[in-house]
Design a protein around this motif. Structure first.
Motif, PDB file in Angstrom:
ATOM      1  N   MET A 283       2.965 -59.033 -48.997  1.00  0.00           N
ATOM      2  CA  MET A 283       3.214 -60.125 -48.202  1.00  0.00           C
ATOM      3  C   MET A 283       1.984 -61.020 -48.439  1.00  0.00           C
ATOM      4  O   MET A 283       0.513 -60.528 -49.113  1.00  0.00           O
ATOM      5  N   ALA A 284       2.170 -62.095 -50.076  1.00  0.00           N
ATOM      6  CA  ALA A 284       1.556 -62.502 -50.762  1.00  0.00           C
ATOM      7  C   ALA A 284       0.036 -63.028 -50.684  1.00  0.00           C
ATOM      8  O   ALA A 284      -0.512 -63.929 -50.868  1.00  0.00           O
ATOM      9  N   GLY A 285       1.075 -63.981 -48.377  1.00  0.00           N
ATOM     10  CA  GLY A 285       0.179 -64.889 -48.778  1.00  0.00           C
ATOM     11  C   GLY A 285      -1.413 -64.504 -47.467  1.00  0.00           C
ATOM     12  O   GLY A 285      -2.016 -65.282 -47.147  1.00  0.00           O
ATOM     13  N   PHE A 286      -1.617 -63.379 -47.397  1.00  0.00           N
ATOM     14  CA  PHE A 286      -2.432 -62.747 -46.793  1.00  0.00           C
ATOM     15  C   PHE A 286      -3.895 -63.093 -47.425  1.00  0.00           C
ATOM     16  O   PHE A 286      -3.588 -62.217 -48.421  1.00  0.00           O
ATOM     17  N   ALA A 287      -4.935 -63.395 -46.790  1.00  0.00           N
ATOM     18  CA  ALA A 287      -6.339 -62.917 -47.545  1.00  0.00           C
ATOM     19  C   ALA A 287      -7.048 -62.511 -46.642  1.00  0.00           C
ATOM     20  O   ALA A 287      -7.608 -63.225 -45.197  1.00  0.00           O
ATOM     21  N   PRO A 288      -7.709 -61.002 -46.510  1.00  0.00           N
ATOM     22  CA  PRO A 288      -7.878 -61.401 -45.898  1.00  0.00           C
ATOM     23  C   PRO A 288      -9.672 -60.739 -45.613  1.00  0.00           C
ATOM     24  O   PRO A 288      -9.926 -60.891 -46.986  1.00  0.00           O
ATOM     25  N   ARG A 289     -10.200 -61.108 -45.042  1.00  0.00           N
ATOM     26  CA  ARG A 289     -12.226 -61.084 -44.789  1.00  0.00           C
ATOM     27  C   ARG A 289     -12.027 -59.614 -43.724  1.00  0.00           C
ATOM     28  O   ARG A 289     -12.286 -60.510 -42.154  1.00  0.00           O
ATOM     29  N   VAL A 290     -13.246 -59.044 -44.750  1.00  0.00           N
ATOM     30  CA  VAL A 290     -13.927 -58.616 -43.676  1.00  0.00           C
ATOM     31  C   VAL A 290     -15.211 -58.277 -43.454  1.00  0.00           C
ATOM     32  O   VAL A 290     -15.949 -58.858 -43.749  1.00  0.00           O
ATOM     33  N   GLN A 291     -15.303 -58.169 -41.867  1.00  0.00           N
ATOM     34  CA  GLN A 291     -16.327 -58.673 -41.927  1.00  0.00           C
ATOM     35  C   GLN A 291     -17.938 -57.089 -40.609  1.00  0.00           C
ATOM     36  O   GLN A 291     -16.599 -56.773 -39.362  1.00  0.00           O
TER      37      GLN A 291
ATOM     38  N   PRO B 185       5.834 -54.140 -45.263  1.00  0.00           N
ATOM     39  CA  PRO B 185       4.672 -53.513 -44.658  1.00  0.00           C
ATOM     40  C   PRO B 185       3.947 -54.506 -45.968  1.00  0.00           C
ATOM     41  O   PRO B 185       4.342 -54.529 -47.532  1.00  0.00           O
ATOM     42  N   ALA B 186       3.427 -55.384 -45.073  1.00  0.00           N
ATOM     43  CA  ALA B 186       1.890 -56.430 -46.571  1.00  0.00           C
ATOM     44  C   ALA B 186       0.699 -55.405 -46.123  1.00  0.00           C
ATOM     45  O   ALA B 186       0.086 -55.007 -44.765  1.00  0.00           O
ATOM     46  N   SER B 187      -0.392 -55.177 -47.070  1.00  0.00           N
ATOM     47  CA  SER B 187      -1.078 -54.347 -47.239  1.00  0.00           C
ATOM     48  C   SER B 187      -2.329 -55.243 -47.076  1.00  0.00           C
ATOM     49  O   SER B 187      -2.425 -56.338 -47.445  1.00  0.00           O
ATOM     50  N   LEU B 188      -3.549 -55.085 -45.680  1.00  0.00           N
ATOM     51  CA  LEU B 188      -4.764 -55.423 -45.485  1.00  0.00           C
ATOM     52  C   LEU B 188      -6.554 -55.154 -46.332  1.00  0.00           C
ATOM     53  O   LEU B 188      -6.916 -55.725 -46.231  1.00  0.00           O
ATOM     54  N   SER B 189      -5.421 -54.334 -47.079  1.00  0.00           N
ATOM     55  CA  SER B 189      -6.971 -53.377 -47.702  1.00  0.00           C
ATOM     56  C   SER B 189      -7.939 -52.988 -47.117  1.00  0.00           C
ATOM     57  O   SER B 189      -8.797 -52.867 -47.168  1.00  0.00           O
ATOM     58  N   VAL B 190      -7.485 -52.027 -45.692  1.00  0.00           N
ATOM     59  CA  VAL B 190      -9.217 -51.375 -44.900  1.00  0.00           C
ATOM     60  C   VAL B 190      -8.010 -50.689 -44.848  1.00  0.00           C
ATOM     61  O   VAL B 190      -6.987 -50.599 -44.307  1.00  0.00           O
ATOM     62  N   CYS B 191      -9.274 -49.348 -44.884  1.00  0.00           N
ATOM     63  CA  CYS B 191      -8.467 -47.969 -44.527  1.00  0.00           C
ATOM     64  C   CYS B 191      -8.677 -47.242 -43.419  1.00  0.00           C
ATOM     65  O   CYS B 191     -10.116 -47.885 -42.928  1.00  0.00           O
ATOM     66  N   SER B 192      -8.466 -46.110 -42.321  1.00  0.00           N
ATOM     67  CA  SER B 192      -8.917 -45.506 -41.996  1.00  0.00           C
ATOM     68  C   SER B 192      -9.331 -46.366 -40.223  1.00  0.00           C
ATOM     69  O   SER B 192     -10.324 -45.715 -39.932  1.00  0.00           O
ATOM     70  N   VAL B 193      -8.705 -47.031 -40.186  1.00  0.00           N
ATOM     71  CA  VAL B 193      -9.101 -47.366 -38.684  1.00  0.00           C
ATOM     72  C   VAL B 193      -7.827 -46.849 -37.457  1.00  0.00           C
ATOM     73  O   VAL B 193      -6.939 -46.430 -37.817  1.00  0.00           O
TER      74      VAL B 193
END
Length: 881
Positions: free
Chosen positions: A1-9, A395-403
């Motif tokens: 999904m091109a519209g996702f912009a994840p921000r990880v804290q 599926p769209a990737s959120l660029s977070v691994c091993s959750v």
């Protein structure tokens, strides 16, 4: 999904075992600003989001498998492995923490060592166990009803208990219902006691809209509400009329079962088979990981019913089941089941308040949308309407691994989502997602666009493949370089640690005469032997340096040096390598003696590491080949000396007269003489000889003699007792010729004198005799050994005398450490010898100065006197003691 912009804290890090956390056991729950975290160990952490710190740590008697929060009274329910369910009041715990902050500071040393901030550790009393049962694998709390799922010997068992809040009653909870679930395969340990399952089952509570009385639970804490139409289709009329919650069970064998709660409570009073109360909804054929619900349609005009309209279950290997209410062609309400496949294995999953499902794999955290679909519609098939489920999920990737565990915190009106996650490394994080209105996949795609995209994808795959191949080559090259460096470090440590005694990697040198191009050539054979347990591989070079000293006739000239480099290639443990090098002849046809042969090992860092330090793309640009100049030191290698051997005239002597008659060795060829003398000698015959000054000097050479006296006690101490019946003179001569090829003959014949031929063809006579020295020792005569060197060539005499003196010097140095002290010598006699030698040295200096000023006639007389003085100096009356 091109519209996702994840921000990880990242919020905090927690202790985890080696290799990371395993999926299935860790849990995260949120109550306001407090986050409850369980990593699968015996600890439960309480983290404050507002203060960004840990406020408490609960230590339970066993490993924590599951957490539940009850909204009524702020109670935390915890399931410990093979222990049971524990109940902890959070309000009482917070009060105890505030009272005992100073007392418990020493109990968290274990956590502080792992990098976590200090916080109180609260041990949970074993009396807090409200339901002790070693077979419990899952539970859910509904107000004061505790629903558990236990593992029996052959079947799973659902049990209902009425529990009391902490502090109300100390009585154990009373069981009010029970039913067994059928399984498609026998459970592990069915013949004996049940063992802990590899995958824990999933237990949740599904309620119809408007259900009252049994809804005291936290959102996302094991329960959700379905819209009335879907609830009735899934669980039947009885559940809808009774408005009863339904217990939904996802088993490790893939079964999805349900039990109506109110019918289970009254099952003891109802006739019939209790197993009839269990309904199997579906079979995923793989362990169930998550069960949730979501809303796939917009509320539209029916604002009152905004509950989820789709039930979603995810399996371990990526199989997804979605169920929602739909209308058939006849206008009847029927359940619509749709199965999907997502990348697996699925570690954890969660459903948001919208239409999105979040699932984690070891490599990525992905999201799919069941409302908008994940694939373009098929123009051949008819449109299934806006309320139907999509036929494909992208599926769209959120660029977070091993959750390993996931929870949805909140949904914002703009379409964003805030997730709470725990990684395999024990890091607690929040992931904020901003979603645009773009569809995940295009609705239509033309053939031209599709072909162009395929070309772009293929081109990208080729580029990535080349890049991966280049990087793999660079990694392999660096790995090989590291292996070689490790081996070189081991070899260096072995050589540097064995400076005294035999070395594990040694180099020996032996001399011999050989015939090449009609002349005799002196050669040195160097042998490199690897006696260590390591291999000499790429990068090692064997360096042999042949160095001569300056000539006696020209002291100001520097000696020559030649260095030979031999690649070692591969010299394994126990292997050896040989090389033969020429040592002569020199300018006058004879080798310049003495010659020093030095052996060393050189390790080239540039050869081994240079290619590994080069950029990965250096093959495309020849100017980038090799190592950058600033990456290695100026001396781009390591040199390890092995040995140093001096070749003197005593090692090169040949003894033609010692050879046996059948194997008489040919006499060595003398240096090439005058061609005229050779021609005249051939014409006159063997009985004649040419007349003239040259022939007379060859026939009657002037004698040159040098003598050295050594005490017999010093030689016996250095050489030992020797063989029985062998005189000390014979033993001394064998010691002087120890490195000569004729040693065996000299030892066999017990010789004390020998006549040999020097490398230039002149004779050299060695005589060793035992003598008595009378005037040196005050106690009386001393036994000594006299070594006499005689030769018609003054140069050979000097070389032989120097070789003997060198051997004696080394012997004296070695025996000085063991000797008790010199004997009682006559100091006046020694003083007189010293005065005589000083007088001779002053005369030598005077005669050398006169040679530069006298005419030809006077200089001849001066030279003859200078030669006599030199002979006197080479035959002193001193004695080595």
């Amino acid at each position: 999904m091109a519209g996702f912009a994840p921000r990880v804290q990242y919020l905090a890090g927690f202790r985890c075992p080696l290799g990371g956390l395993a999926a299935g056991k860790p849990r995260v729950l949120c109550r306001g600003a407090e986050i409850f975290v369980s990593t699968g160990s015996e600890l439960v952490y309480v983290y404050d989001q507002e203060g960004n710190l840990l406020t408490a740590v609960f230590r339970f008697p066993g490993r924590v498998w599951h957490l539940e929060l009850s909204a009524l009274g702020g109670v935390l329910y915890v399931l410990c492995a093979q222990k049971g369910v524990y109940c902890v009041s959070l309000d009482q715990a917070s009060r105890s923490v505030s009272q005992d902050d100073g007392d418990d500071s020493d109990k968290n040393d274990e956590d502080s060592e792992d990098g976590e901030p200090p916080c109180p550790v609260i041990p949970v009393d074993p009396d807090a166990c409200i339901l002790p049962d070693a077979t419990l694998c899952a539970f859910v709390v509904l107000d004061d009803i505790l629903v558990t799922l236990a593992q029996g010997r052959a079947q799973w068992k659902v049990q209902l208990f009425r529990c009391h809040r902490p502090g109300e009653d100390a009585r154990p909870p009373g069981q009010i219902g029970e039913v067994e679930l059928s399984t498609s395969s026998p459970l592990a340990g069915s013949l004996g006691e049940p063992t802990a399952p590899h995958f824990l089952p999933v237990l949740c509570c599904v309620s119809p809209p408007g259900c009252s009385g049994l809804c005291g639970r936290m959102p996302g804490s094991g329960g959700f509400t379905l819209e009335r139409a879907l609830f009735g289709l899934l669980f039947g009329v009885d559940a809808s009329l009774l408005e009863s919650p339904v217990i939904l069970c996802g088993l490790p064998d893939g079964q999805l079962c349900c039990v109506v709660l109110k019918t289970l409570v009254t099952s003891r009073l109802a006739p019939g088979d209790p197993k009839a109360l269990v309904k199997i909804l579906h079979h995923l054929e793989e362990p169930v990981v998550s069960i949730g619900a979501l809303r796939t349609e917009s509320s539209g005009e029916n604002v009152e019913d905004t509950h989820p309209d789709c039930l979603v279950a995810l399996g371990r290997h990526g199989r997804v089941l979605a169920v929602k209410a739909s209308w058939d062609e006849a206008g009847d309400l029927v359940p619509e089941l749709q199965e999907y496949r997502l990348p697996g294995p699925v570690l954890c999953a969660a459903c948001g308040g919208g239409s999105r499902v979040y699932h984690s794999t070891p490599s990525d955290l992905c999201v799919v949308d069941l409302a908008r679909g994940g694939a373009p519609q098929d123009p051949v098939q008819p449109d299934r309407g806006p309320g139907s489920l999509p036929s494909l999920l992208c599926p769209a990737s959120l660029s977070v691994c091993s959750v390993v565990t996931l929870s949805v915190l909140s949904e914002v009106p703009e379409g964003g989502t805030r997730l709470l996650a725990l990684s395999a490394r024990g890091r607690l994080m929040t992931c904020s997602l901003d979603l645009s209105s773009e569809a995940p996949c295009p609705a239509r795609a033309t053939v031209v666009n599709t072909g162009q995209k395929i070309k772009e994808l293929l081109s990208g795959i080729g580029t990535v493949s080349e890049r991966v191949s280049s990087l793999k080559k660079a990694v392999d090259q660096r790995n090989r370089a590291l292996v070689c460096l490790n081996e070189a470090m081991n070899v260096s440590c072995v050589l540097l640690a064995s400076r005294e005694g035999p070395r594990p990697i040694s180099c020996t040198t032996a001399t011999a005469w050989s015939r090449a191009q009609l002349q005799d050539v002196l050669t040195a054979t160097c042998r490199l032997q690897n006696g260590s347990g390591f291999s000499l591989d790429r990068g090692w070079t064997w360096c042999v340096q042949v160095r001569t000293r300056s000539r006696a006739s020209d002291p100001d000239s520097a000696g020559s040096a030649a260095t030979y480099t031999i690649p070692v290639d591969r010299l394994g443990p126990g292997d050896q390598r040989e090389v033969t090098l020429p040592l002569g002849p020199g300018e006058d046809g004879a080798p310049d003696l003495p010659v020093t042969v030095s052996c060393a090992l050189h390790y080239s860092l540039r050869e081994v590491v240079g290619g590994a330090l080069a950029p990965p793309d250096s093959s495309e640009d020849p100017s980038l080949e090799g190592c950058p100049p600033d990456m290695l030191p100026e001396q781009d290698g390591v040199c390890l000396p092995l040995s140093e051997h001096t070749v003197d005239v005593l090692q090169c002597l040949r003894f033609p007269g010692l050879a046996a008659p059948p194997t008489q060795a040919p006499s060595p060829r003398s240096p090439a003489g005058d061609p005229v003398d050779t021609f005249l000698g051939a014409r006159l015959g063997p009985g004649s000889e040419p007349a003239g000054p040259a022939s007379l000097r060859a026939k009657f050479p002037p004698p040159s003699v040098a003598t050295i006296k050594v005490s017999a006690g010093l030689l016996r101490a250095a050489l030992g007792d020797g063989q029985p019946g062998v005189s000390l003179a014979c033993t001394t001569l064998q010691w002087l010729l120890a490195e000569n090829s004729a040693l065996d003959v000299v030892r066999a014949r017990l010789l004390s004198s020998v006549r040999g031929v020097a490398p230039d063809g002149t004779d050299l006579h060695l005589v060793v005799r035992e003598v008595t020295v009378t005037h040196l020792c005050a106690a009386g005569p001393m036994q000594a050994v006299e070594i006499q060197v005689e030769s018609s060539s003054l140069a050979n005499l000097c070389q032989a005398h120097h070789a003997v003196i060198g051997r004696l010097q080394r012997m004296v140095v070695e025996q000085a450490a063991h000797s008790s002290g010199p004997p009682d010598l006559r100091v006046q006699y020694l003083h007189q010898i010293q005065v005589n030698h000083e007088t001779l040295l002053r005369e030598v200096q005077t005669l050398r100065d006169r040679l530069s000023t006298d005419d030809e006639a006077s200089s001849r007389t001066t030279a003859e006197r200078l030669l006599q003085v030199y002979r006197q100096l080479r035959s002193p009356s001193l004695l080595l003691v």
